[in-house]
Design an enzyme around this catalytic site. Structure first.
Site, PDB file in Angstrom:
ATOM      1  N   TYR A  19     -63.949 -50.909  89.792  1.00  0.00           N
ATOM      2  CA  TYR A  19     -64.015 -50.906  91.253  1.00  0.00           C
ATOM      3  C   TYR A  19     -64.468 -49.571  91.839  1.00  0.00           C
ATOM      4  O   TYR A  19     -64.715 -49.461  93.036  1.00  0.00           O
ATOM      5  CB  TYR A  19     -62.668 -51.327  91.850  1.00  0.00           C
ATOM      6  CG  TYR A  19     -62.496 -52.825  91.821  1.00  0.00           C
ATOM      7  CD1 TYR A  19     -63.264 -53.647  92.635  1.00  0.00           C
ATOM      8  CD2 TYR A  19     -61.605 -53.427  90.932  1.00  0.00           C
ATOM      9  CE1 TYR A  19     -63.150 -55.030  92.589  1.00  0.00           C
ATOM     10  CE2 TYR A  19     -61.476 -54.802  90.880  1.00  0.00           C
ATOM     11  CZ  TYR A  19     -62.250 -55.602  91.717  1.00  0.00           C
ATOM     12  OH  TYR A  19     -62.138 -56.978  91.666  1.00  0.00           O
ATOM     13  N   GLU A  55     -52.574 -71.448  65.304  1.00  0.00           N
ATOM     14  CA  GLU A  55     -53.916 -71.459  65.891  1.00  0.00           C
ATOM     15  C   GLU A  55     -53.913 -71.907  67.346  1.00  0.00           C
ATOM     16  O   GLU A  55     -54.449 -71.216  68.217  1.00  0.00           O
ATOM     17  CB  GLU A  55     -54.838 -72.380  65.093  1.00  0.00           C
ATOM     18  CG  GLU A  55     -56.228 -72.495  65.703  1.00  0.00           C
ATOM     19  CD  GLU A  55     -57.084 -73.589  65.067  1.00  0.00           C
ATOM     20  OE1 GLU A  55     -58.144 -73.894  65.647  1.00  0.00           O
ATOM     21  OE2 GLU A  55     -56.706 -74.132  64.015  1.00  0.00           O
ATOM     22  N   ASP A  85     -55.824 -75.624  61.928  1.00  0.00           N
ATOM     23  CA  ASP A  85     -56.392 -76.934  61.622  1.00  0.00           C
ATOM     24  C   ASP A  85     -57.153 -76.879  60.299  1.00  0.00           C
ATOM     25  O   ASP A  85     -57.720 -75.837  59.936  1.00  0.00           O
ATOM     26  CB  ASP A  85     -57.365 -77.368  62.721  1.00  0.00           C
ATOM     27  CG  ASP A  85     -56.667 -77.746  64.020  1.00  0.00           C
ATOM     28  OD1 ASP A  85     -55.459 -78.034  63.984  1.00  0.00           O
ATOM     29  OD2 ASP A  85     -57.340 -77.743  65.072  1.00  0.00           O
TER      30      ASP A  85
END
Length: 388
Positions: A126, A216, A269
């Site tokens: 900023y 995960e 997975d």
């Protein structure tokens, strides 16, 4: 239940003995060293200008596999020689903006390090939002500078905003103090705590955890919470980066491993992308290879879901997902990497996945029984050593 952690206890003792014998830690770069490295960059630019030449900056391409090498005890690290670079010229329209951003940030960082003060990324952005364009752009340039100077990001004295939230969540047998003295208790069985936005400032870590479990997906993490996994299988710590982990989630796993010296398991997975996410925690990524020492945990063990578990536990066929072309490409990419080829057990699992031409999500275990994951699969794996 006294012997439920039989194999985990053996693994923990072995790990601690190993760490006591080889307790190497990466030291923070001194402030003077950072200043000296910035001065060398500026000196090169000044010399070019004095010769009437267009100044250039040479940056390593952080997304190029040829720029990293595999180190077994660390993970993916930056090559020290023969590294392809990207050249930024101040007189080239395509690179002039990036060149200016780097010089601007180098100036800010130099002043911060020299005065031993800190600024948040938000403050810097900023101060000149038109120049930086976006905070994501600023973050990328900071990584380029960290890589160019060969110093950890924390040594640049630029920190995340104190109110910024991390992507990851953590729960379990863990208490610690934030840098500002705030006490954080992660032991609630029903809610998780956001991973700290200032992991390096954490102190007074207290935990009796026997292991850390990386999860995960957020959906699986929430399932473990709702089934009171940490309470029934306590003491342990579970953490998720909600898919591909952010830097704070990776820093937290490394911080806990350094402090507690307990086994770290991964529950992902049974698909190529799950394996890659696990490898990011274990071995790191190309883009952040310059900070491997503070981000990787090479001792991470693959607890599940293993491709061989699909047949072993007779996961219903209707819950399995056929391979796509993208899955095939990702799996071939994984098989070509040095950190996979050095692990025969992992190679066998990947070969099994490629032979089946199918993948399975962790949630598919619920088709066997609603609480199969938390009351059968994980307890048995942890008790009998079903990890690789």
């Amino acid at each position: 239940m006294a012997d439920q952690f039989l194999e985990v206890d053996k693994l923990r003792d072995t790990l601690r003995e190993s760490l006591e014998m080889d307790d190497k830690r990466q030291e923070d770069i001194s402030r003077q060293d950072v200043l000296t490295r910035i001065e060398r960059v500026i000196q090169t630019i000044v010399i070019s200008v004095s010769k009437g030449e267009a100044p250039v900056l040479r940056l390593m391409n952080r997304c190029n596999w040829s720029n990293v090498r595999f180190h077994e005890s660390v993970g993916l690290v930056v090559r020290k020689a023969d590294v392809p670079v990207t050249t930024l010229r101040c007189d080239c329209p395509l690179s002039a903006t990036r060149f200016a951003l780097i010089l601007k940030l180098l100036s800010v960082i130099y002043k911060l390090v020299q005065s031993d003060s800190y600024a948040t990324k938000r403050d810097i952005y900023y101060n000149d939002p038109q120049l930086f364009g976006s905070q994501k752009n600023l973050d990328s340039v900071l990584d380029d500078i960290s890589c160019m100077l060969k110093v950890p990001r924390r040594s640049l004295h630029v920190v995340r905003a104190c109110f910024a939230t991390s992507k990851g969540l953590i729960s379990g047998d863990l208490c610690y103090l934030e840098e500002d003295g705030t006490k954080v208790d992660c032991s609630s069985s029903s809610t998780a705590v956001p991973v700290s936005s200032n992991v390096n400032g954490i102190r007074n870590i207290v935990s009796a955890a026997k292991f850390i479990l990386i999860v995960e997906k957020d959906a699986t993490f929430q399932r473990l919470l709702s089934d009171d996994f940490c309470t029934r299988l306590s003491p342990c710590i579970i953490i998720t980066g909600k898919g591909v982990p952010d830097v704070n989630s990776r820093l937290m796993v490394r911080k806990l491993w350094d402090t507690l010296h307990v086994p770290v398991f991964a529950l992902v997975d049974a698909d190529p992308y799950g394996i890659e996410i696990m490898c990011i925690y274990k071995y790191g990524s190309r883009a952040m290879a310059f900070e491997a020492h503070s981000l990787t945990v090479p001792s991470v063990l693959w607890l599940g879901l293993l491709p061989s578990d699909i047949q072993r536990y007779r996961v219903p066929e209707e819950t399995l997902i056929p391979f796509s072309q993208a899955d095939e490409s990702k799996l071939n990419s994984l098989r070509s990497r040095d950190y996979i080829s050095c692990q025969p057990a992992w190679e066998r699992e990947i070969e099994t996945m490629q032979r089946l031409k199918q993948k399975a999500e962790i949630q598919s275990l619920a088709s066997i029984a609603p609480h199969f994951l938390t009351r059968v699969y994980l307890p048995n794996k942890l008790r009998y050593g079903g990890w690789i």
